[in-house]
Design a protein around this motif. Structure first.
Motif, PDB file in Angstrom:
ATOM      1  N   HIS A 119      26.173  38.621  49.100  1.00  0.00           N
ATOM      2  CA  HIS A 119      25.883  39.643  48.082  1.00  0.00           C
ATOM      3  C   HIS A 119      24.394  39.556  47.805  1.00  0.00           C
ATOM      4  O   HIS A 119      23.823  38.459  47.818  1.00  0.00           O
ATOM      5  N   ARG A 165      29.100  37.318  38.091  1.00  0.00           N
ATOM      6  CA  ARG A 165      30.014  38.441  38.308  1.00  0.00           C
ATOM      7  C   ARG A 165      30.066  38.830  39.780  1.00  0.00           C
ATOM      8  O   ARG A 165      31.134  39.151  40.311  1.00  0.00           O
ATOM      9  N   ALA A 168      32.277  36.405  41.538  1.00  0.00           N
ATOM     10  CA  ALA A 168      33.691  36.700  41.287  1.00  0.00           C
ATOM     11  C   ALA A 168      34.167  37.848  42.163  1.00  0.00           C
ATOM     12  O   ALA A 168      35.275  37.816  42.716  1.00  0.00           O
ATOM     13  N   GLY A 169      33.307  38.850  42.319  1.00  0.00           N
ATOM     14  CA  GLY A 169      33.668  39.970  43.183  1.00  0.00           C
ATOM     15  C   GLY A 169      33.822  39.548  44.634  1.00  0.00           C
ATOM     16  O   GLY A 169      34.714  40.025  45.339  1.00  0.00           O
ATOM     17  N   LEU A 171      34.916  36.814  45.712  1.00  0.00           N
ATOM     18  CA  LEU A 171      36.132  36.014  45.875  1.00  0.00           C
ATOM     19  C   LEU A 171      37.390  36.831  45.632  1.00  0.00           C
ATOM     20  O   LEU A 171      38.493  36.278  45.577  1.00  0.00           O
ATOM     21  N   SER A 172      37.260  38.133  45.486  1.00  0.00           N
ATOM     22  CA  SER A 172      38.390  39.007  45.195  1.00  0.00           C
ATOM     23  C   SER A 172      39.529  38.780  46.189  1.00  0.00           C
ATOM     24  O   SER A 172      39.310  38.716  47.404  1.00  0.00           O
ATOM     25  N   GLY A 173      40.731  38.632  45.643  1.00  0.00           N
ATOM     26  CA  GLY A 173      41.901  38.438  46.487  1.00  0.00           C
ATOM     27  C   GLY A 173      42.271  36.991  46.721  1.00  0.00           C
ATOM     28  O   GLY A 173      43.377  36.700  47.190  1.00  0.00           O
ATOM     29  N   GLN A 174      41.382  36.073  46.404  1.00  0.00           N
ATOM     30  CA  GLN A 174      41.694  34.662  46.621  1.00  0.00           C
ATOM     31  C   GLN A 174      42.544  34.123  45.483  1.00  0.00           C
ATOM     32  O   GLN A 174      42.436  34.560  44.332  1.00  0.00           O
ATOM     33  N   VAL A 177      41.473  33.543  41.525  1.00  0.00           N
ATOM     34  CA  VAL A 177      40.290  34.300  41.118  1.00  0.00           C
ATOM     35  C   VAL A 177      40.522  35.053  39.809  1.00  0.00           C
ATOM     36  O   VAL A 177      39.592  35.237  39.011  1.00  0.00           O
ATOM     37  N   THR A 178      41.759  35.472  39.547  1.00  0.00           N
ATOM     38  CA  THR A 178      42.041  36.173  38.287  1.00  0.00           C
ATOM     39  C   THR A 178      41.788  35.251  37.103  1.00  0.00           C
ATOM     40  O   THR A 178      41.181  35.653  36.097  1.00  0.00           O
ATOM     41  N   ARG A 181      37.981  34.731  36.832  1.00  0.00           N
ATOM     42  CA  ARG A 181      37.305  35.920  36.310  1.00  0.00           C
ATOM     43  C   ARG A 181      37.560  36.078  34.810  1.00  0.00           C
ATOM     44  O   ARG A 181      36.674  36.518  34.067  1.00  0.00           O
TER      45      ARG A 181
END
Length: 306
Positions: A119, A165, A168-169, A171-174, A177-178, A181
């Motif tokens: 990123h 942030r 966190a984006g 790592l989305s789906g891992q 992560v929820t 976040r």
């Protein structure tokens, strides 16, 4: 046998030993004599590991040499390599990240090599991922682990909320992560130590709204002020985290002076109408005790005001 001149990093492989005339039999005798210490398949350290974190760091150093620029430390391994504070970090598995976007996840012998996360706000280093990504990665297992790393980095200007942030984006789906976040709004660079981060998390989980680094003007010394670790919002109740070192005469020769100064400080705060709750790390492990002390201070504060 002095191997230090052969291995400046302090870790070496069996191949390096062999290239320098050290046979397998001699290497085994050096291990038996305590001159070197096994780390990972085919890798050794000249240093005796002094803790789980230290052993982990030596293993990371060895694996970075083994993969020779193809990987960088991630997760808790990056925390160790970057010298960041840790809480609830698992030192059993070394975590690395590929530098190539085409390389796939691999796992073997307590080593995980993860796919690259990129990123524009994440600036990976030569040997470790961006601190923001390391914070979120340890947060996949523990909110406290993430908050301790994130608060430290925010406090010292090593990262930004925007970078956290972005991590966190990435790592989305891992798994986890929820949960990680959800703790992002709690990251706060005003927390000056892991103890303060742990205090804030404990109070938050108990339902208290607090503000860190609360400034209190000193009537008895105009122009000067005290700073409390926390104030319970809307009240005159202060919460202070007491680290062991500052007040322990066994580890701090100035402990007596520190205790006396703290008494004078607390006396003046009481004259200003404040109630102070002092908490140690042991106290924070007992949330019911923390609640009882805070509630008692709130009752006393209301009686003072009435």
């Amino acid at each position: 046998m002095n191997l230090r001149h052969l291995v400046p990093s302090g870790v070496f492989s069996t191949a390096t030993a062999r290239a320098n005339g050290i046979s397998g039999a001699l290497l085994r005798s050096l291990v038996a004599a305590g001159s070197c210490h096994p780390l990972h398949r085919g890798w050794y350290s000249l240093e005796r590991p002094t803790s789980d974190r230290h052993r982990h760091l030596l293993r990371v150093t060895a694996l970075l040499e083994e993969y020779d620029g193809q990987v960088m430390a991630s997760h808790g391994s990056a925390v160790a390599l970057l010298g960041l504070p840790d809480e609830e970090v698992d030192w059993g598995t070394v975590h690395l990240m590929w530098r190539s976007p085409d390389a796939q996840f691999r796992a073997f012998s307590r080593v995980h090599i993860h796919e690259l996360i990129e990123h524009p706000l994440l600036r990976h280093g030569t040997t470790a991922v961006d601190p923001a990504l390391a914070a979120l990665q340890v947060g996949l297992r523990s909110q406290l682990a993430m908050l301790v790393v994130a608060d430290h980095c925010l406090h010292r200007g090593l990262t930004t909320v925007q970078a956290l942030r972005a991590a966190a984006g990435g790592l989305s789906g891992q798994r986890g992560v929820t949960r990680a976040r959800a703790a992002l709004p709690w990251c706060d660079g005003r927390h000056e130590s892991p103890g303060e981060t742990l205090t804030a998390l404990t109070l938050r989980r108990l339902g208290y709204a607090v503000t860190p680094q609360h400034h209190i003007e000193r009537v008895e010394h105009p122009g000067r002020h005290y700073v409390a670790d926390f104030v319970i919002d809307g009240t005159n109740v202060l919460v202070e985290f007491d680290g062991k070192t500052k007040y322990d005469p066994d580890s701090n020769p100035d402990a007596a002076r520190a205790n006396f100064k703290e008494k004078l400080r607390e006396d003046e705060l009481r004259r200003l109408g404040y109630r102070v709750v002092r908490l140690t790390r042991a106290d924070l492990a007992r949330p019911a005790l923390v609640r009882a002390r805070v509630e008692a201070a709130l009752r006393d504060s209301r009686l003072d005001a009435g």
